[in-house]
Design a protein around this motif. Structure first.
Motif, short mmCIF file in Angstrom:
data_model
loop_
_atom_site.label_atom_id
_atom_site.label_comp_id
_atom_site.label_asym_id
_atom_site.label_seq_id
_atom_site.Cartn_x
_atom_site.Cartn_y
_atom_site.Cartn_z
N LEU A 116 102.89 -19.99 52.89
CA LEU A 116 102.18 -19.00 53.70
C LEU A 116 103.15 -18.05 54.40
O LEU A 116 102.73 -17.21 55.18
CB LEU A 116 101.31 -19.71 54.74
CG LEU A 116 100.20 -20.61 54.22
CD1 LEU A 116 99.49 -21.32 55.37
CD2 LEU A 116 99.21 -19.83 53.37
N ASP A 172 89.55 -14.01 59.61
CA ASP A 172 90.84 -13.43 59.95
C ASP A 172 90.62 -12.14 60.74
O ASP A 172 89.49 -11.67 60.87
CB ASP A 172 91.68 -13.19 58.68
CG ASP A 172 91.02 -12.20 57.71
OD1 ASP A 172 90.14 -11.42 58.13
OD2 ASP A 172 91.40 -12.23 56.53
N ASN A 214 95.01 -22.39 58.62
CA ASN A 214 96.10 -22.19 57.67
C ASN A 214 96.12 -23.27 56.58
O ASN A 214 96.49 -22.99 55.44
CB ASN A 214 97.44 -22.15 58.39
CG ASN A 214 97.71 -20.81 59.04
OD1 ASN A 214 97.11 -19.80 58.69
ND2 ASN A 214 98.61 -20.79 60.01
N ILE A 217 93.46 -22.20 54.14
CA ILE A 217 93.96 -21.08 53.34
C ILE A 217 94.98 -21.57 52.32
O ILE A 217 94.98 -21.15 51.15
CB ILE A 217 94.59 -20.01 54.25
CG1 ILE A 217 93.51 -19.35 55.12
CG2 ILE A 217 95.33 -18.95 53.43
CD1 ILE A 217 94.05 -18.43 56.19
N LEU A 218 95.86 -22.48 52.75
CA LEU A 218 96.88 -23.04 51.87
C LEU A 218 96.24 -23.73 50.67
O LEU A 218 96.62 -23.49 49.51
CB LEU A 218 97.73 -24.03 52.65
CG LEU A 218 98.82 -24.78 51.89
CD1 LEU A 218 99.95 -23.84 51.52
CD2 LEU A 218 99.34 -25.95 52.72
N ARG A 220 93.15 -23.44 49.60
CA ARG A 220 92.24 -22.54 48.87
C ARG A 220 93.01 -21.58 47.96
O ARG A 220 92.58 -21.31 46.83
CB ARG A 220 91.41 -21.74 49.88
CG ARG A 220 90.35 -20.84 49.27
CD ARG A 220 89.76 -19.94 50.35
NE ARG A 220 90.76 -18.98 50.83
CZ ARG A 220 90.64 -18.30 51.98
NH1 ARG A 220 89.60 -18.51 52.77
NH2 ARG A 220 91.57 -17.43 52.34
N ASP A 221 94.14 -21.07 48.44
CA ASP A 221 94.81 -19.96 47.76
C ASP A 221 96.08 -20.33 47.00
O ASP A 221 96.62 -19.50 46.26
CB ASP A 221 95.15 -18.86 48.77
CG ASP A 221 93.92 -18.26 49.43
OD1 ASP A 221 92.80 -18.48 48.91
OD2 ASP A 221 94.07 -17.57 50.45
N HIS A 222 96.57 -21.55 47.19
CA HIS A 222 97.84 -21.92 46.57
C HIS A 222 97.68 -23.19 45.75
O HIS A 222 97.59 -24.30 46.29
CB HIS A 222 98.92 -22.10 47.64
CG HIS A 222 99.24 -20.84 48.39
ND1 HIS A 222 100.19 -19.94 47.96
CD2 HIS A 222 98.70 -20.31 49.52
CE1 HIS A 222 100.23 -18.91 48.80
NE2 HIS A 222 99.34 -19.12 49.75
N ALA A 223 97.64 -23.02 44.44
CA ALA A 223 97.40 -24.14 43.52
C ALA A 223 98.44 -25.23 43.65
O ALA A 223 98.13 -26.41 43.50
CB ALA A 223 97.34 -23.62 42.08
N ARG A 226 97.40 -27.22 46.65
CA ARG A 226 96.09 -27.82 46.41
C ARG A 226 96.19 -28.98 45.43
O ARG A 226 95.65 -30.06 45.68
CB ARG A 226 95.13 -26.76 45.87
CG ARG A 226 93.72 -27.29 45.60
CD ARG A 226 92.76 -26.17 45.27
NE ARG A 226 93.13 -25.44 44.06
CZ ARG A 226 93.61 -24.20 44.04
NH1 ARG A 226 93.79 -23.54 45.16
NH2 ARG A 226 93.91 -23.61 42.89
N GLN A 250 85.29 -27.24 55.60
CA GLN A 250 85.91 -26.71 54.39
C GLN A 250 87.19 -27.48 54.04
O GLN A 250 87.49 -27.71 52.86
CB GLN A 250 86.22 -25.22 54.57
CG GLN A 250 84.99 -24.33 54.60
CD GLN A 250 84.18 -24.43 53.31
OE1 GLN A 250 84.73 -24.39 52.22
NE2 GLN A 250 82.86 -24.54 53.44
#
Length: 266
Positions: A116, A172, A214, A217-218, A220-223, A226, A250
């Protein structure tokens, strides 16, 4: 020299714990796979069912390191750990992830927060972000109020509440500015929120709301992150589920996928 085993798993004690539950509680404690929701009143044994379930899982060979269990207070986490350790022993408790949402998210972000943009220690490869408490946050807000000349017009607590609510809903600053800010006051608070996040990033800092947001977001957006955490946590649980906000909800869903062994009580 005699070595005393730290894993003192006691099958008889686990059987006793199961027998002390009513039929519905016992069914929940013995259901290991799939989603489970327990709804019951205060003092009806929800947390006891959760603890018995974890003990039962470990007795059946589930690895403690694959269990993620979130609570809402340090006191609750400490009491649950003590009750569990008396049954499963010390060794599993060294590996199970049990604590508050915030403390567990800190551990995740220390490992993958660099994705991030947060600074990472080159030696330990751990993110070294600073965590701001309420006092730190209010100082930043006061500084921003002076910068945009609204000191005395709005109380600092208004911005504190606005920012906290935004992060609980995964909004955000840009989303707040264009989709949430309806009144003049909201528009000002959206501006404060934007500057606030910019200053926290400059200081390589996060507040308590950032720890949850965060992490979501981490995941959700970073395979890379995840896949790592979903592979680690095969069983995701939460105590006092009725207190979970949208961001925490979530977080649980993201961690539980794709196994969906999600167990919540509330």
């Amino acid at each position: 020299m005699t070595t005393v085993p730290t894993n003192t798993l006691n099958p008889m004690e686990i059987a006793k714990m199961l027998n002390e539950l009513n039929p519905q509680q016992r069914e929940a404690a013995q259901t290991i796979y799939g989603p489970v929701l327990i709804l019951a009143g205060a003092g009806s044994g929800k947390t006891k069912s959760l603890i018995t379930r974890i003990a039962n899982m470990i007795s059946q060979g589930i690895q403690a390191k694959n269990i993620f269990c979130a609570t809402f207070t340090n006191k609750a986490a400490r009491e649950m750990k003590e009750r569990l350790e008396s049954v499963v022993g010390e060794e599993p408790m060294n590996h199970i992830w049990m604590g508050t949402f915030h403390s567990l998210c800190v551990r995740i972000l220390r490992k993958h927060g660099h994705l991030l943009g947060y600074e990472q220690d080159e030696t330990s490869k751990r993110c070294k972000f600073v965590i701001y408490d309420t006092g730190d946050v209010l100082q930043v807000i006061e500084r921003i109020y002076k910068q945009i000349n609204i000191t005395g017009k709005y109380k600092e607590g208004l911005a504190l509440h606005y920012i906290d609510n935004a992060k609980n809903n995964l909004w955000d600053p840009e989303y707040c500015a264009y989709n949430v800010a309806e009144s003049a006051s909201d528009q000002v608070m959206a501006q404060v929120y934007t500057r606030y996040q910019e200053q926290l990033r400059m200081m390589n800092a996060m507040d308590f709301g950032d720890l949850i947001m965060n992490t979501v977001i981490l995941l959700r957006d970073h395979a890379e992150a995840r896949d790592y955490w979903q592979e680690k946590f095969h069983f995701v649980m939460s105590d006092e589920y009725q207190d979970a906000n949208y961001a925490q909800f979530q977080l649980l869903l993201l961690l539980a996928a794709p196994h969906y062994n999600l167990f919540v009580v509330g």
